[in-house]
Design a protein around this motif. Structure first.
Motif, PDB file in Angstrom:
ATOM      1  N   HIS A  50     -36.583   3.566  -9.967  1.00 28.76           N
ATOM      2  CA  HIS A  50     -35.882   4.732  -9.378  1.00 28.76           C
ATOM      3  C   HIS A  50     -35.359   4.498  -7.940  1.00 28.76           C
ATOM      4  N   ARG A  51     -35.691   3.643  -7.187  1.00 32.51           N
ATOM      5  CA  ARG A  51     -35.018   3.276  -6.134  1.00 32.51           C
ATOM      6  C   ARG A  51     -33.803   2.567  -6.402  1.00 32.51           C
ATOM      7  N   LEU A  52     -33.624   1.758  -7.428  1.00 33.12           N
ATOM      8  CA  LEU A  52     -32.408   0.805  -7.663  1.00 33.12           C
ATOM      9  C   LEU A  52     -31.368   2.039  -8.573  1.00 33.12           C
ATOM     10  N   LYS A  53     -31.784   2.709  -9.224  1.00 33.45           N
ATOM     11  CA  LYS A  53     -31.123   3.565  -9.639  1.00 33.45           C
ATOM     12  C   LYS A  53     -30.605   4.798  -9.130  1.00 33.45           C
ATOM     13  N   GLY A  54     -31.279   4.889  -7.861  1.00 33.25           N
ATOM     14  CA  GLY A  54     -31.134   6.155  -7.182  1.00 33.25           C
ATOM     15  C   GLY A  54     -31.453   7.371  -7.627  1.00 33.25           C
ATOM     16  N   THR A  55     -32.646   7.573  -8.374  1.00 37.17           N
ATOM     17  CA  THR A  55     -32.928   8.791  -9.010  1.00 37.17           C
ATOM     18  C   THR A  55     -33.279   9.917  -8.150  1.00 37.17           C
ATOM     19  N   SER A  56     -32.772  10.942  -8.251  1.00 41.17           N
ATOM     20  CA  SER A  56     -33.041  12.026  -7.316  1.00 41.17           C
ATOM     21  C   SER A  56     -34.481  12.598  -7.487  1.00 41.17           C
ATOM     22  N   ALA A  57     -34.782  13.302  -6.333  1.00 41.79           N
ATOM     23  CA  ALA A  57     -36.317  13.846  -6.471  1.00 41.79           C
ATOM     24  C   ALA A  57     -36.467  14.846  -7.503  1.00 41.79           C
ATOM     25  N   SER A  58     -35.366  15.769  -7.811  1.00 36.97           N
ATOM     26  CA  SER A  58     -35.602  16.697  -8.775  1.00 36.97           C
ATOM     27  C   SER A  58     -35.266  16.073 -10.336  1.00 36.97           C
ATOM     28  N   ARG A  59     -34.765  15.214 -10.249  1.00 41.49           N
ATOM     29  CA  ARG A  59     -34.655  14.451 -11.787  1.00 41.49           C
ATOM     30  C   ARG A  59     -36.032  13.926 -11.890  1.00 41.49           C
ATOM     31  N   ILE A  60     -36.536  13.346 -10.962  1.00 40.54           N
ATOM     32  CA  ILE A  60     -37.945  12.814 -11.228  1.00 40.54           C
ATOM     33  C   ILE A  60     -38.971  13.675 -11.579  1.00 40.54           C
ATOM     34  N   GLN A  61     -39.029  14.863 -10.875  1.00 42.78           N
ATOM     35  CA  GLN A  61     -39.827  16.027 -11.215  1.00 42.78           C
ATOM     36  C   GLN A  61     -39.669  16.462 -12.878  1.00 42.78           C
ATOM     37  N   SER A  62     -38.361  16.708 -13.023  1.00 41.88           N
ATOM     38  CA  SER A  62     -38.014  16.866 -14.648  1.00 41.88           C
ATOM     39  C   SER A  62     -38.471  16.058 -15.379  1.00 41.88           C
ATOM     40  N   MET A  63     -38.352  14.683 -15.252  1.00 40.37           N
ATOM     41  CA  MET A  63     -38.935  13.612 -15.973  1.00 40.37           C
ATOM     42  C   MET A  63     -40.468  13.683 -16.229  1.00 40.37           C
ATOM     43  N   ARG A  64     -41.071  13.915 -14.925  1.00 33.52           N
ATOM     44  CA  ARG A  64     -42.563  14.004 -14.919  1.00 33.52           C
ATOM     45  C   ARG A  64     -43.068  14.961 -15.775  1.00 33.52           C
ATOM     46  N   ARG A  65     -42.492  16.170 -15.699  1.00 37.79           N
ATOM     47  CA  ARG A  65     -43.039  17.318 -16.867  1.00 37.79           C
ATOM     48  C   ARG A  65     -42.679  16.848 -18.334  1.00 37.79           C
ATOM     49  N   LYS A 136     -36.045 -12.472  -8.645  1.00 34.29           N
ATOM     50  CA  LYS A 136     -35.291 -11.981  -9.756  1.00 34.29           C
ATOM     51  C   LYS A 136     -34.593 -10.455  -9.016  1.00 34.29           C
ATOM     52  N   TRP A 137     -35.235  -9.783  -8.158  1.00 34.62           N
ATOM     53  CA  TRP A 137     -34.991  -8.163  -7.961  1.00 34.62           C
ATOM     54  C   TRP A 137     -34.900  -8.151  -6.287  1.00 34.62           C
ATOM     55  N   ARG A 234     -28.299  -4.193  -3.703  1.00 36.67           N
ATOM     56  CA  ARG A 234     -27.779  -2.873  -4.359  1.00 36.67           C
ATOM     57  C   ARG A 234     -27.121  -3.258  -5.704  1.00 36.67           C
ATOM     58  N   THR A 235     -27.183  -4.318  -6.313  1.00 39.95           N
ATOM     59  CA  THR A 235     -26.626  -4.551  -7.586  1.00 39.95           C
ATOM     60  C   THR A 235     -27.122  -3.545  -8.555  1.00 39.95           C
ATOM     61  N   ARG A 236     -26.185  -2.943  -9.438  1.00 35.65           N
ATOM     62  CA  ARG A 236     -26.500  -2.070 -10.403  1.00 35.65           C
ATOM     63  C   ARG A 236     -27.778  -2.838 -11.405  1.00 35.65           C
ATOM     64  N   LEU A 237     -28.547  -2.007 -11.906  1.00 31.26           N
ATOM     65  CA  LEU A 237     -29.718  -2.496 -12.622  1.00 31.26           C
ATOM     66  C   LEU A 237     -29.325  -3.448 -13.882  1.00 31.26           C
ATOM     67  N   GLY A 238     -28.410  -2.668 -14.492  1.00 34.83           N
ATOM     68  CA  GLY A 238     -27.670  -3.207 -15.660  1.00 34.83           C
ATOM     69  C   GLY A 238     -27.235  -4.639 -15.336  1.00 34.83           C
ATOM     70  N   ASP A 239     -26.253  -4.706 -14.485  1.00 32.93           N
ATOM     71  CA  ASP A 239     -25.817  -5.919 -14.079  1.00 32.93           C
ATOM     72  C   ASP A 239     -26.533  -6.932 -13.612  1.00 32.93           C
ATOM     73  N   ARG A 240     -27.712  -6.498 -12.934  1.00 36.43           N
ATOM     74  CA  ARG A 240     -28.853  -7.413 -12.654  1.00 36.43           C
ATOM     75  C   ARG A 240     -29.511  -7.984 -13.713  1.00 36.43           C
ATOM     76  N   PHE A 241     -29.839  -7.429 -14.839  1.00 35.32           N
ATOM     77  CA  PHE A 241     -30.338  -7.789 -16.085  1.00 35.32           C
ATOM     78  C   PHE A 241     -29.714  -8.774 -16.846  1.00 35.32           C
ATOM     79  N   VAL A 242     -28.416  -8.378 -16.770  1.00 34.83           N
ATOM     80  CA  VAL A 242     -27.260  -9.381 -17.305  1.00 34.83           C
ATOM     81  C   VAL A 242     -27.242 -10.837 -16.500  1.00 34.83           C
ATOM     82  N   LEU A 243     -27.530 -10.710 -15.040  1.00 35.19           N
ATOM     83  CA  LEU A 243     -27.379 -12.028 -14.454  1.00 35.19           C
ATOM     84  C   LEU A 243     -28.352 -12.642 -14.528  1.00 35.19           C
ATOM     85  N   ILE A 244     -29.618 -12.108 -14.554  1.00 33.74           N
ATOM     86  CA  ILE A 244     -31.107 -12.637 -14.989  1.00 33.74           C
ATOM     87  C   ILE A 244     -30.898 -13.395 -16.429  1.00 33.74           C
TER      88      ILE A 244
END
Length: 370
Positions: A50-65, A136-137, A234-244
């Motif tokens: 969530h930190r790498l993606k910058g997921t908002s608090a409201s989005r996290i609560q929605s995913m939680r439910r 890696k991270w 702050r590398t995007r998560l997808g780019d980080r996966f590709v680099l690794i």
């Protein structure tokens, strides 16, 4: 405990479990870590994804439910079919007691009594594996890890304490402790050992062997990238996966620590090994000096010693001029630039490998679900 063959166990169960008495639950992920942290953590926004993606608090609560509702449905279906649900998540080893207690209570409400299978790895081996995984991270120095208390609090003294915590929460009769050592595992395989321990019928041909370790040279490259490329963390998560994924292709010596790095903790390691042996009958004794005569890390400066073979590989993969072998910050900065070039211009086959794995997982989940 992380770094104990869990990826192989998870991949094998996800794609190869056909015993109708068991159900492997991921809710669409690789394992249960994502939704377990989302549902039972007091602060799910601190989860690294969530930190790498910058997921908002409201989005996290929605995913939680959403995930709570889905998890309840899956557990209800498993109970109706007399199936034993399987949850696999290394993060449970790091979860505070309050999170685990909430998980226990949730499972009880759904009609299940949790049984915990914990694999422990010899301490030095674990520290070496975890170090290359964390690099890696994030930018992590040897000093921060070993002298800053990481090894002491998270690897050594925590092992016996964590098991005692699991005993208290889930009950001693519901805790099984296994040693992650080839000589101790059933047929030398973590997947077959896990299945045999729980009585899961599993075809040995369906075992998926996973090795996500980076070589020592790859760790050097990634350390240079983390240290000297502005905004690397702050590398995007997808780019980080590709680099690794690209750096995993660099062969070479494994990451090993010289015994001097763990010398201040040697007595504590001996005490914890003795305690675990006496309490759980597992022997995690290892030779701390076994790697001293081979390429290994003795100090922070060793992370910035680059050999010509690996630099030739880097030049080829990045499409850049060759860097001459050398040591120190100047060479490391040049290395970091070429590693960043791989991240910005990855070859098509690397991107396709990452994408195809995601598609395979998604299609399998859509066909079979949880």
């Amino acid at each position: 405990m992380p770094k104990t063959g869990t990826t192989s166990i998870q991949e094998s169960l996800r794609f190869g479990l056909d015993d109708p008495a068991f159900r492997y639950i991921t809710l669409g992920g690789i394992n249960a870590v994502y939704f377990l942290d989302l549902l039972f953590s007091e602060r799910p926004e601190e989860f690294w994804v969530h930190r790498l993606k910058g997921t908002s608090a409201s989005r996290i609560q929605s995913m939680r439910r959403d995930h709570e509702s889905r998890f309840r449905r899956v557990l209800c279906r498993a109970r109706q079919r007399s199936q034993t649900p399987i949850l696999s998540a290394e993060r449970c080893w790091e979860m505070p007691a309050s999170n685990l207690e909430r998980l226990r209570d949730f499972l009880r409400e759904a009609g299940f009594q949790a049984t915990v299978i914990a694999y422990l790895r010899p301490i030095k081996s674990f520290a070496e594996s975890c170090y290359q995984q964390r690099v890696k991270w994030e930018d992590l120095s040897l000093e921060a890890m070993l002298q800053g208390g990481w090894a002491d609090t998270r690897v050594i003294t925590s092992a016996a304490r964590k098991l005692a915590e699991l005993e208290r929460i889930f009950g001693r009769e519901n805790l099984t402790v296994r040693a992650f050592m080839r000589s101790s595992l059933a047929d030398g395989c973590a997947v077959r050992d896990f299945c045999r321990t729980l009585g899961i019928r599993f075809n040995p041909d369906s075992v998926i062997r996973s090795n996500e370790s980076l070589s020592l040279d790859a760790v050097r490259f990634l350390t240079a990238y983390n240290r000297f490329i502005p905004g690397a963390n702050r590398t995007r998560l997808g780019d980080r996966f590709v680099l690794i994924k690209a750096l995993e292709a660099l062969d070479g010596d494994p990451v090993r620590f010289h015994s001097n790095l763990l010398a201040p903790l040697a007595e504590e390691i001996d005490r914890v090994v003795a305690t675990l042996n006496a309490r759980y009958g597992i022997d995690l004794t290892e030779d701390l000096t076994a790697a001293d005569g081979s390429p290994c890390l003795r100090e922070e400066a060793d992370l910035f010693r680059f050999n010509q073979t690996s630099l030739n590989w880097l030049a080829e993969r990045s499409g850049s001029p060759r860097i001459q072998a050398g040591n120190g910050e100047a060479v490391a900065r040049a290395v970091a630039s070429q590693v960043d070039r791989i991240r910005r211009r990855p070859v098509l086959r690397i991107r396709w490998a990452v994408l195809s794995e995601r598609l395979r997982s998604k299609l399998h989940w859509l066909r079979h679900g949880d």
